[in-house]
Enzyme design. Sequence first.
Site, mmCIF file in Angstrom:
data_model
loop_
_atom_site.group_PDB
_atom_site.id
_atom_site.type_symbol
_atom_site.label_atom_id
_atom_site.label_comp_id
_atom_site.label_asym_id
_atom_site.label_seq_id
_atom_site.Cartn_x
_atom_site.Cartn_y
_atom_site.Cartn_z
ATOM 1 N N LEU A 145 41.538 72.833 50.002
ATOM 2 C CA LEU A 145 42.486 73.780 49.440
ATOM 3 C C LEU A 145 43.845 73.517 50.072
ATOM 4 O O LEU A 145 43.929 73.151 51.247
ATOM 5 C CB LEU A 145 42.055 75.227 49.744
ATOM 6 C CG LEU A 145 40.701 75.696 49.190
ATOM 7 C CD1 LEU A 145 40.450 77.138 49.616
ATOM 8 C CD2 LEU A 145 40.638 75.566 47.683
ATOM 9 N N ASP A 146 44.908 73.711 49.298
ATOM 10 C CA ASP A 146 46.253 73.605 49.856
ATOM 11 C C ASP A 146 46.411 74.589 51.007
ATOM 12 O O ASP A 146 45.721 75.606 51.075
ATOM 13 C CB ASP A 146 47.307 73.922 48.790
ATOM 14 C CG ASP A 146 47.324 72.904 47.655
ATOM 15 O OD1 ASP A 146 46.875 71.769 47.879
ATOM 16 O OD2 ASP A 146 47.777 73.271 46.554
ATOM 17 N N ARG A 147 47.352 74.301 51.881
ATOM 18 C CA ARG A 147 47.606 75.178 53.031
ATOM 19 C C ARG A 147 47.735 76.639 52.601
ATOM 20 O O ARG A 147 47.167 77.541 53.215
ATOM 21 C CB ARG A 147 48.903 74.748 53.740
ATOM 22 C CG ARG A 147 49.259 75.649 54.926
ATOM 23 C CD ARG A 147 50.726 75.513 55.300
ATOM 24 N NE ARG A 147 51.026 74.265 55.952
ATOM 25 C CZ ARG A 147 51.027 74.087 57.274
ATOM 26 N NH1 ARG A 147 50.723 75.096 58.073
ATOM 27 N NH2 ARG A 147 51.336 72.916 57.783
#
EC number: 5.4.99.-
Length: 324
Positions: A145-147
């Site tokens: 997942l993106d940050r």
Amino acid sequence: MREIRIGKNEENQRIDKFLRKYMAKASLGFIYKMIRKKSIKVNGNKIDNDYILKYGDAIQLYLKEDTIESFIENREVRKIKRTFQIVYEDDYLLLVNKPYGLLVHGDSQEKKNTLINQVTGYLYAKGEYDPKSEKTFVPASVNRLDRNTSGIVIIGKNYETVQNLNQMIREKHHIRKFYLTVVKGQVKSCGELKGYLLKDERGNKVKIAEKEENGKDIHTMYRPLKTNKDYSLLEVEIITGRTHQIRLHLSAIGHPIVGDPKYGDKSINQVMKKKFGLENQFLHAYRISFEKCMGNLKYLEGKTFEAPLPQRLKEIEQSLFSER
């Protein structure tokens, strides 16, 4: 000469890949050269670069001990405050709810406080993982997942589990991944989006092409859960899992995710920041369904796990879709 005995967490992988992890500071060219010169053997025999290691195999490294040691990275468990929540855990895997703002893996700016480092610290404290007793294995995530995207991340606790999870993810529909997001505009019906994702080096973005053109295929499904004239709450299922796929696909059809700094609507983002303090995309990986499972994970077949919206996103949803 050093001998390495292959156990359960090392079997069923190519020897060149194993050695790149075992001697992380050595170049692949050096490893290939040593295999070619018979300075690296398995069970006393010459092997090829793509030899698949089997349980009980003995790798012989005919190298000086100080040379081997110079190539090995010191792996230690870092003491970091745990910020993830546990959705589900058993002997083979861990499903965690990652908070927004936390990287799954380190980057050039942040190498210490990552989800994987938090997980290894958690498992070390439980006595389930010790880098000193492992030759190369580290608990690994199989989805990213993106940050600033929150939600469920799947972690394999041993190599067999990681292998099976990766294969299940490669086989579409074996593991179904669902997200909740709020987008600009009114979405009245379900939709299906397909295309090809291309890297756009400017601003570290990606873009969509209708033809393959060296891009990777992307496939996204969505359905509206709540909607009004300004915003829609969508459930999104990704059939493929590419970088920024959901954010890009929804933006491309005129329904960018609110708060998204890369693909979003600047005026709406300003409203979201001023009213709710939202400075990142409203995107949460809330459900994982195991449809078809392999090997040691057959027991998960038919099971679904959910992580509710974080409180800050839940409050935004309630405000945007409350009766006016």
